[in-house]
Design a protein around this motif. Structure first.
Motif, mmCIF file in Angstrom:
data_model
loop_
_atom_site.group_PDB
_atom_site.id
_atom_site.type_symbol
_atom_site.label_atom_id
_atom_site.label_comp_id
_atom_site.label_asym_id
_atom_site.label_seq_id
_atom_site.Cartn_x
_atom_site.Cartn_y
_atom_site.Cartn_z
ATOM 1 N N SER A 1 39.555 40.586 48.052
ATOM 2 C CA SER A 1 40.405 40.063 46.961
ATOM 3 C C SER A 1 41.128 41.241 46.331
ATOM 4 O O SER A 1 40.624 42.371 46.328
ATOM 5 C CB SER A 1 39.542 39.361 45.907
ATOM 6 O OG SER A 1 40.373 38.876 44.858
ATOM 7 N N ASP B 1 44.476 42.459 43.129
ATOM 8 C CA ASP B 1 45.523 42.145 42.124
ATOM 9 C C ASP B 1 46.376 43.384 42.031
ATOM 10 O O ASP B 1 46.113 44.375 42.724
ATOM 11 C CB ASP B 1 44.879 41.709 40.802
ATOM 12 C CG ASP B 1 44.333 42.879 40.005
ATOM 13 O OD1 ASP B 1 44.366 44.037 40.487
ATOM 14 O OD2 ASP B 1 43.892 42.688 38.855
ATOM 15 N N ARG C 1 41.491 46.166 43.908
ATOM 16 C CA ARG C 1 41.082 45.285 45.010
ATOM 17 C C ARG C 1 39.595 45.471 45.264
ATOM 18 O O ARG C 1 38.994 46.453 44.807
ATOM 19 C CB ARG C 1 41.878 45.605 46.268
ATOM 20 C CG ARG C 1 41.556 46.945 46.882
ATOM 21 C CD ARG C 1 42.418 47.210 48.103
ATOM 22 N NE ARG C 1 42.111 48.538 48.649
ATOM 23 C CZ ARG C 1 41.129 48.765 49.522
ATOM 24 N NH1 ARG C 1 40.339 47.796 49.937
ATOM 25 N NH2 ARG C 1 40.923 49.977 50.008
ATOM 26 N N SER D 1 31.438 36.855 43.933
ATOM 27 C CA SER D 1 32.651 36.891 44.721
ATOM 28 C C SER D 1 33.512 38.075 44.296
ATOM 29 O O SER D 1 33.364 38.617 43.190
ATOM 30 C CB SER D 1 33.439 35.591 44.520
ATOM 31 O OG SER D 1 33.940 35.512 43.186
ATOM 32 N N ASP E 1 36.585 37.988 43.389
ATOM 33 C CA ASP E 1 37.367 37.661 42.186
ATOM 34 C C ASP E 1 36.561 37.913 40.905
ATOM 35 O O ASP E 1 37.087 38.386 39.898
ATOM 36 C CB ASP E 1 37.804 36.191 42.236
ATOM 37 C CG ASP E 1 38.889 35.957 43.298
ATOM 38 O OD1 ASP E 1 39.549 36.973 43.660
ATOM 39 O OD2 ASP E 1 39.091 34.821 43.704
ATOM 40 N N GLU E 2 35.278 37.603 41.027
ATOM 41 C CA GLU E 2 34.420 37.831 39.863
ATOM 42 C C GLU E 2 34.294 39.334 39.607
ATOM 43 O O GLU E 2 34.233 39.784 38.457
ATOM 44 C CB GLU E 2 33.036 37.229 40.091
ATOM 45 C CG GLU E 2 33.042 35.698 40.064
ATOM 46 C CD GLU E 2 31.678 35.117 40.417
ATOM 47 O OE1 GLU E 2 31.394 34.009 39.972
ATOM 48 O OE2 GLU E 2 30.901 35.804 41.117
ATOM 49 N N ALA F 1 37.463 40.441 37.966
ATOM 50 C CA ALA F 1 37.497 39.926 36.575
ATOM 51 C C ALA F 1 36.581 40.750 35.665
ATOM 52 O O ALA F 1 36.912 41.057 34.507
ATOM 53 C CB ALA F 1 37.086 38.453 36.559
#
Length: 409
Positions: A2, A4, A8, A33, A35-36, A39
């Motif tokens: 993942s 942004d 990454r 994950s 994404d977590e 975040a």
């Protein structure tokens, strides 16, 4: 995997952040994950944003010291440099750099402000010292003392200077106060000595005043009291705790004397007023003897009146000339009457008067004859001259004849 714009997560769970120098490892994430993971580290970035924002606000709006501000900046910079967050770390570094510049600017401002305050404090303390040194020479003991105390309070409210300057100015300030206190102490010590001398002198004046209070020697004692009052004023004031008592005793003794004198004088004035009425009655009785027709009877009557007059005593001083003048008028009339009677009854004086009258009459008759002869001879000049001489002799003759009449001639 993942990613942004700012970071990454690869397939192994390693989290990266993108920087100008390339990607930097942020950490490893195995708990969830990708994404977590992103975040989580983005939240750490937001936390840094919040902390930097709070520090910026504190620097701008509070009196946070430059040292404490720099410590906080260094702490945040370590966190940013550690790459434990995902976000625009360069932006955070830029903000921290600006904060450093701001803190430095504030440090310089405060340095200049402290320097200005120090200069103002120095001038203020120098002004206080100058005024204190001037007051040290003042003889206005109360006002100067109060002002010096106010200057001390002002001094305490001023910031300290560097130790050397502050100590030097304080030494001058303290020395001026000590000099004033020393002069004031010496002044009041001398004043106390003078007042003690004044007290002793006034004790003596009080003692004499009290000793004279029962005197009946009115004139000399009153005069002495006036002298004592002059001496009292010249002595000066005694100590406050003695002055009023000494004055009350001093005046009290005089009041006793003058009250007694006033009482005696009041009685004397009443008696003299009564004496005046009696003498005025005698003067009126004496005046009834005028004009004198019976010299012997008038003289006897006046003698009786005068004896009663002498027995009466004193009258008020301001009335004395008038009433005594009335008696003197009658007395002079009696003396003139006696002199006239003496001339009238004195044989030798009568003979002299008759002889003088005879001589003057003969001279007048002779001049008349000479005048007639001169006119008969036509000598008018001689006749006029003799006429003037005749006038003088005739006047003498008339006067002599008048005097002769007083003898009954």
């Amino acid at each position: 995997m993942s990613s942004d714009p700012w970071g990454r997560v690869d397939e192994t769970g390693t989290v990266y952040v993108r920087t100008a120098d390339g990607e930097q490892v942020v950490g490893s994430w195995q708990a969830g994950s990708p994404d977590e993971a992103l975040a989580y580290f983005e939240r750490k970035y937001e936390g840094l944003v919040v902390e930097i924002g709070l520090l910026e606000k504190r620097v701008q709006t509070t009196d946070l010291s430059a040292k404490d501000a720099q410590t906080a900046i260094d702490h945040l910079r370590q966190q940013v440099d550690a790459h434990h967050a995902v976000g625009d770390l360069e932006a955070l570094r830029s903000r921290l750099d600006k904060l450093v510049a701001t803190v430095e600017s504030r440090r310089e401002e405060r340095k200049q402000q402290r320097a200005k305050q120090s200069d103002e404090a120095r001038r203020a303390k120098e002004d206080l010292v100058a005024e204190a040194e001037q007051l040290a020479q003042s003889d206005q003991w109360r006002a100067a003392g109060e002002r010096l105390r106010a200057l001390v309070d002002t001094w305490k409210g001023l910031p300290r200077l560097d130790r050397k300057s502050d100590d030097e100015l304080w030494h001058r300030f303290s020395h001026a106060r000590s000099a004033f206190s020393k002069r004031r102490k010496a002044h009041f010590a001398q004043l106390d000595a003078q007042r003690e001398e004044a007290r002793k002198a006034k004790e003596k004046l009080v003692a004499e005043s009290e000793a004279l209070s029962d005197s009946t020697d009115w004139g000399p004692t009153a005069a002495r009291y006036r002298e004592l009052m002059t001496e009292w004023k010249a002595v000066g004031r005694a100590q406050r705790e003695y002055e009023d008592d000494l004055w009350n005793r001093f005046r009290g003794a005089q009041d006793v004397f003058f009250a007694a004198r006033s009482s005696v004088f009041a009685e004397r004035d009443a008696e003299q007023s009564e004496n005046l009425k009696l003498k005025e009655e005698l003067a009126e009785e004496a005046e009834k003897l005028l004009p004198i027709t019976d010299l012997k009877g008038a003289r006897a009557a006046f003698r009786s009146i005068n004896e009663r007059w002498e027995a009466i005593g004193h009258v008020p001083r301001d009335a004395r000339p008038k009433v005594e003048g009335r008696m003197h008028t009658v007395d002079r009339a009696l003396q003139e009457a006696e002199e006239t009677e003496w001339r009238r009854t004195n044989p030798e004086a009568r003979a002299r008067a008759e002889g003088l009258t005879g001589q003057l009459q003969a001279a007048v008759d002779k001049l008349k004859g000479q005048i007639e002869q001169a006119r008969a001879q036509g000598n008018s000049s001689k006749a006029d001259k003799l006429e003037k001489e005749l006038e003088g002799r005739q006047a003498l003759l008339d006067q002599a004849l008048k005097g002769l009449q007083e003898f009954g001639g």
